[in-house]
Design a protein around this motif. Structure first.
Motif, short mmCIF file in Angstrom:
data_model
loop_
_atom_site.label_atom_id
_atom_site.label_comp_id
_atom_site.label_asym_id
_atom_site.label_seq_id
_atom_site.Cartn_x
_atom_site.Cartn_y
_atom_site.Cartn_z
N PHE A 126 0.83 -1.21 0.00
CA PHE A 126 0.00 0.00 0.00
C PHE A 126 0.87 1.26 0.00
O PHE A 126 0.56 2.23 -0.68
CB PHE A 126 -0.94 0.03 1.21
N PHE A 127 1.96 1.22 0.76
CA PHE A 127 2.85 2.38 0.83
C PHE A 127 3.51 2.65 -0.53
O PHE A 127 3.64 3.80 -0.93
CB PHE A 127 3.91 2.18 1.92
N LYS A 128 3.89 1.59 -1.22
CA LYS A 128 4.49 1.77 -2.55
C LYS A 128 3.50 2.44 -3.50
O LYS A 128 3.88 3.31 -4.28
CB LYS A 128 4.95 0.41 -3.11
N ILE A 129 2.23 2.07 -3.42
CA ILE A 129 1.21 2.69 -4.26
C ILE A 129 1.02 4.16 -3.85
O ILE A 129 0.91 5.04 -4.70
CB ILE A 129 -0.12 1.91 -4.20
N LEU A 130 1.01 4.41 -2.56
CA LEU A 130 0.86 5.78 -2.05
C LEU A 130 1.98 6.68 -2.58
O LEU A 130 1.74 7.82 -2.96
CB LEU A 130 0.84 5.77 -0.52
N ALA A 137 -5.09 4.25 -0.93
CA ALA A 137 -3.96 3.52 -0.35
C ALA A 137 -3.57 4.13 0.99
O ALA A 137 -3.26 3.41 1.95
CB ALA A 137 -2.78 3.53 -1.31
N ALA A 138 -3.60 5.46 1.07
CA ALA A 138 -3.25 6.14 2.33
C ALA A 138 -4.24 5.77 3.43
O ALA A 138 -3.83 5.40 4.54
CB ALA A 138 -3.23 7.65 2.12
N VAL A 139 -5.53 5.84 3.11
CA VAL A 139 -6.55 5.51 4.11
C VAL A 139 -6.42 4.05 4.54
O VAL A 139 -6.49 3.73 5.73
CB VAL A 139 -7.96 5.82 3.56
N VAL A 155 -4.73 13.06 -2.16
CA VAL A 155 -3.72 12.22 -1.51
C VAL A 155 -3.40 12.77 -0.13
O VAL A 155 -3.28 12.02 0.85
CB VAL A 155 -2.45 12.13 -2.39
N ARG A 156 -3.28 14.09 -0.04
CA ARG A 156 -3.00 14.72 1.26
C ARG A 156 -4.15 14.49 2.24
O ARG A 156 -3.92 14.22 3.43
CB ARG A 156 -2.73 16.21 1.09
#
Length: 180
Positions: A90-94, A107-109, A138-139
């Motif tokens: 998920f972090f890589k996608i973020l 992905a962040a959520v 995203v933010r």
């Protein structure tokens, strides 16, 4: 033939109690404001959602993240992948700027909903929240993630408060910061 319709008057002894009863029934709270708990997922559900995140279409990824975020993810057990591996994915996608912002926001959520497994990424999530060059969606997702990470995000409370005070920041980002 002449028909006489006899109009029977209702007794005040019936109308008053009936009206009182009807008023009481209509004023009772029929809706509870209590939030329904999130369902606990089965391993096959989470494994399927994580597999959908590898799909080549951003729309499928976005739907997968939305579905993922509907579940109570505090105790993920018996998965094909470890929660730490899912958090890393998920972090890589973020972080991937080539991915649509709506997917990155999801992905962040989702990362924030992973709890302990997402703790190594808290600083990076906070940096995304503070970065004015990053898309507003995203933010806002990063703000939501920090809010869901609880104690791990405590060192970034001042940064979240600063975003709330900054009127130049997009309202959706400030809204995410407020909920955090």
């Amino acid at each position: 033939m002449h028909l006489h319709i006899i109009k029977k008057r209702s007794s005040p002894f019936f109308i008053f109690p009936f009206t009182l009863l009807l008023t009481l029934l209509l004023t009772l709270p029929w809706v509870s404001a209590k939030e329904q708990p999130k369902p606990k997922p089965e391993a096959w559900q989470i494994n399927g959602i994580v597999a959908a995140i590898d799909d080549g279409y951003d729309r499928v990824k976005k739907l997968a993240f939305n579905k993922f975020n509907e579940y109570d993810l505090k105790n993920l057990k018996s998965l094909v992948q470890k929660p730490e591996d899912i958090a890393h994915k998920f972090f890589k996608i973020l972080k991937d700027k080539t991915v649509k912002s709506s997917v990155r926001s999801g992905a962040a959520v989702a990362l924030g909903n992973l709890g302990e497994a997402a703790k190594p990424y808290v600083k990076d999530i906070a940096d995304i929240l503070k970065d004015k060059t990053v898309d507003k969606d995203v933010r806002a997702g990063a703000a939501s993630a920090l809010g869901n990470l609880g104690e791990a995000a405590k060192p970034y409370v001042k940064d979240i408060a600063d975003i709330l005070k900054d009127k130049t920041v997009n309202s959706s980002v400030r809204s995410g910061a407020a909920s955090a």
